[in-house]
Design an enzyme around this catalytic site. Sequence first.
Site, PDB file in Angstrom:
ATOM      1  N   ALA A 104       0.837  -1.200   0.000  1.00  0.00           N
ATOM      2  CA  ALA A 104       0.000   0.000   0.000  1.00  0.00           C
ATOM      3  C   ALA A 104       0.872   1.251   0.000  1.00  0.00           C
ATOM      4  O   ALA A 104       2.006   1.245   0.467  1.00  0.00           O
ATOM      5  CB  ALA A 104      -0.904   0.005   1.229  1.00  0.00           C
ATOM      6  N   GLY A 106       0.178   5.828   0.044  1.00  0.00           N
ATOM      7  CA  GLY A 106      -0.842   6.857   0.223  1.00  0.00           C
ATOM      8  C   GLY A 106      -1.228   7.523  -1.083  1.00  0.00           C
ATOM      9  O   GLY A 106      -0.473   7.522  -2.042  1.00  0.00           O
ATOM     10  N   GLY A 108      -3.479  10.580  -0.505  1.00  0.00           N
ATOM     11  CA  GLY A 108      -3.590  11.909   0.075  1.00  0.00           C
ATOM     12  C   GLY A 108      -4.183  12.892  -0.903  1.00  0.00           C
ATOM     13  O   GLY A 108      -5.142  12.592  -1.602  1.00  0.00           O
ATOM     14  N   GLU A 109      -3.596  14.066  -0.961  1.00  0.00           N
ATOM     15  CA  GLU A 109      -4.065  15.091  -1.888  1.00  0.00           C
ATOM     16  C   GLU A 109      -3.100  15.270  -3.049  1.00  0.00           C
ATOM     17  O   GLU A 109      -3.080  16.311  -3.692  1.00  0.00           O
ATOM     18  CB  GLU A 109      -4.282  16.402  -1.138  1.00  0.00           C
ATOM     19  CG  GLU A 109      -5.422  16.299  -0.149  1.00  0.00           C
ATOM     20  CD  GLU A 109      -5.684  17.582   0.608  1.00  0.00           C
ATOM     21  OE1 GLU A 109      -4.867  18.518   0.531  1.00  0.00           O
ATOM     22  OE2 GLU A 109      -6.717  17.639   1.287  1.00  0.00           O
TER      23      GLU A 109
END
Length: 152
Positions: A104, A106, A108-109
């Site tokens: 995995a 991230g 996020g943005e």
Amino acid sequence: RSPSLQFCAQAAEVEVDPETGQVRVRRIAAVNDVGTIINEIGHQGQVEGSVVQGIGYALMEELATEQGRITTSSLGEYKLPTLEDIPDLVTINVQSTGPGPFNAMGIGETPIVPTAAAIANAVADAIGAPVTQLPILPERVLEARSTILPES
């Protein structure tokens, strides 16, 4: 620091009204380098939310200042995207090996980063000249466009 680096790229399709300079984003394709997606709905929500924030940054969000002081008197004057501003979104996830459990990584943005540039490039392609200041307001589109048109 995050042990994972996220990568993404986007392309935008826009429609520019030649009379008013109004820009409408018709479609955005977002390609994201991802590991194993553990929560697909949450992942897609991050992508969509980031793209909408990027649209606001690119086309309407402007905090006016004068001599270093904010002159935008209220959030009522600060324009944000609404449901009508959200274009078709094509999301492509490219799976790679992430550093986390189950490979995995991230999201996020991260997808907010290329949105304004993708829109600005699409506008420049549509009008034949770059708009060099954000947000890409109609008056800035008309001004950029006037630099390439011959004088009458």
